[in-house]
Design a protein around this motif. Sequence first.
Motif, PDB file in Angstrom:
ATOM      1  N   GLN A  30       0.844  -1.199   0.000  1.00 58.76           N
ATOM      2  CA  GLN A  30       0.000   0.000   0.000  1.00 58.76           C
ATOM      3  C   GLN A  30       0.881   1.251   0.000  1.00 58.76           C
ATOM      4  OE1 GLN A  30      -2.590   0.307   3.389  1.00 58.76           O
ATOM      5  NE2 GLN A  30      -3.655   2.096   2.582  1.00 58.76           N
ATOM      6  N   LYS A  31       1.947   1.265   0.818  1.00 57.30           N
ATOM      7  CA  LYS A  31       2.874   2.404   0.847  1.00 57.30           C
ATOM      8  C   LYS A  31       3.570   2.560  -0.501  1.00 57.30           C
ATOM      9  CE  LYS A  31       3.932   2.686   5.766  1.00 57.30           C
ATOM     10  NZ  LYS A  31       4.981   2.677   6.785  1.00 57.30           N
ATOM     11  N   LYS A  32       3.935   1.423  -1.095  1.00 62.36           N
ATOM     12  CA  LYS A  32       4.590   1.460  -2.409  1.00 62.36           C
ATOM     13  C   LYS A  32       3.654   2.046  -3.459  1.00 62.36           C
ATOM     14  CE  LYS A  32       7.075  -1.510  -5.640  1.00 62.36           C
ATOM     15  NZ  LYS A  32       7.505  -2.884  -5.945  1.00 62.36           N
ATOM     16  N   ARG A  33       2.382   1.604  -3.444  1.00 60.63           N
ATOM     17  CA  ARG A  33       1.397   2.142  -4.395  1.00 60.63           C
ATOM     18  C   ARG A  33       1.182   3.636  -4.164  1.00 60.63           C
ATOM     19  NH1 ARG A  33      -1.105  -2.850  -3.540  1.00 60.63           N
ATOM     20  NH2 ARG A  33      -2.438  -1.996  -1.892  1.00 60.63           N
ATOM     21  N   LYS A  34       1.106   4.031  -2.881  1.00 67.21           N
ATOM     22  CA  LYS A  34       0.916   5.446  -2.557  1.00 67.21           C
ATOM     23  C   LYS A  34       2.113   6.257  -3.051  1.00 67.21           C
ATOM     24  CE  LYS A  34      -0.103   8.552   1.271  1.00 67.21           C
ATOM     25  NZ  LYS A  34      -0.262   8.683   2.717  1.00 67.21           N
ATOM     26  N   ARG A  35       3.335   5.748  -2.828  1.00 66.25           N
ATOM     27  CA  ARG A  35       4.552   6.418  -3.290  1.00 66.25           C
ATOM     28  C   ARG A  35       4.563   6.513  -4.807  1.00 66.25           C
ATOM     29  NH1 ARG A  35       7.730   3.807  -0.169  1.00 66.25           N
ATOM     30  NH2 ARG A  35       8.304   2.170  -1.645  1.00 66.25           N
ATOM     31  N   ARG A  40       3.997   9.703  -9.607  1.00 63.34           N
ATOM     32  CA  ARG A  40       3.317   9.962 -10.890  1.00 63.34           C
ATOM     33  C   ARG A  40       2.717  11.362 -10.902  1.00 63.34           C
ATOM     34  NH1 ARG A  40       0.251   4.174 -11.793  1.00 63.34           N
ATOM     35  NH2 ARG A  40       2.142   3.019 -12.335  1.00 63.34           N
ATOM     36  N   GLU A  41       2.074  11.723  -9.777  1.00 62.65           N
ATOM     37  CA  GLU A  41       1.471  13.058  -9.696  1.00 62.65           C
ATOM     38  C   GLU A  41       2.550  14.133  -9.745  1.00 62.65           C
ATOM     39  OE1 GLU A  41      -1.198  16.104  -9.546  1.00 62.65           O
ATOM     40  OE2 GLU A  41      -1.524  13.999 -10.022  1.00 62.65           O
ATOM     41  N   SER A  42       3.647  13.901  -9.053  1.00 58.55           N
ATOM     42  CA  SER A  42       4.763  14.844  -9.078  1.00 58.55           C
ATOM     43  C   SER A  42       5.332  14.965 -10.490  1.00 58.55           C
ATOM     44  CB  SER A  42       5.848  14.384  -8.106  1.00 58.55           C
ATOM     45  OG  SER A  42       6.959  15.240  -8.158  1.00 58.55           O
ATOM     46  N   ARG A  44       3.715  14.372 -13.257  1.00 61.16           N
ATOM     47  CA  ARG A  44       2.713  15.057 -14.071  1.00 61.16           C
ATOM     48  C   ARG A  44       2.796  16.574 -13.852  1.00 61.16           C
ATOM     49  NH1 ARG A  44      -1.770  17.594 -13.866  1.00 61.16           N
ATOM     50  NH2 ARG A  44      -2.013  17.404 -11.619  1.00 61.16           N
ATOM     51  N   ARG A  45       2.909  16.985 -12.578  1.00 67.75           N
ATOM     52  CA  ARG A  45       3.026  18.419 -12.283  1.00 67.75           C
ATOM     53  C   ARG A  45       4.292  18.989 -12.909  1.00 67.75           C
ATOM     54  NH1 ARG A  45       1.508  16.801  -6.955  1.00 67.75           N
ATOM     55  NH2 ARG A  45       3.687  17.100  -6.340  1.00 67.75           N
ATOM     56  N   CYS A  46       5.362  18.220 -12.862  1.00 69.67           N
ATOM     57  CA  CYS A  46       6.634  18.641 -13.473  1.00 69.67           C
ATOM     58  C   CYS A  46       6.471  18.827 -14.982  1.00 69.67           C
ATOM     59  CB  CYS A  46       7.718  17.617 -13.159  1.00 69.67           C
ATOM     60  SG  CYS A  46       9.348  18.072 -13.772  1.00 69.67           S
ATOM     61  N   ARG A  47       5.781  17.884 -15.631  1.00 72.01           N
ATOM     62  CA  ARG A  47       5.546  17.998 -17.077  1.00 72.01           C
ATOM     63  C   ARG A  47       4.680  19.212 -17.392  1.00 72.01           C
ATOM     64  NH1 ARG A  47       5.010  12.408 -16.486  1.00 72.01           N
ATOM     65  NH2 ARG A  47       2.733  12.580 -16.450  1.00 72.01           N
TER      66      ARG A  47
END
Length: 127
Positions: A30-35, A40-42, A44-47
């Motif tokens: 669960q922690k791995k999926r959250k990370r 991925r979100e980070s 995406r924001r970077c892109r």
Amino acid sequence: MASPSGASTGSSCLLNKSGSEEELQALLDQKKRKRMLLNRESARRCRVRKQKRLEDLTTQVGQLRMENSQLLDNHHFITNQHLLVEAENSVLRAQIIELNSRLSSLVGILQYMNMNSSAGDSQMYYY
């Protein structure tokens, strides 16, 4: 003298141990999926930021090209005006030289006439 309840307790302990290992593994997953989702979100924001920066720079390039074009047009206009003023200045300098020459000739003629006039007055007194 192992009792069936003791054996059962031992296997129950193994099941509990396996259960807690499964829970731990599930928690780690669960922690791995959250990370991964956060990464991925980070990313995406970077892109998105990178795309925005690229768009801003592209807009700035367009504005700078337009400004450069206007400055070049202005430079060409001023250069042409300068050439026209230089040509007019050359004409005026030539006119100054011509007018000075005429003035010098006229001054010479006046001096000659004044000298002759003075000499003529002197001659008149002698008559």
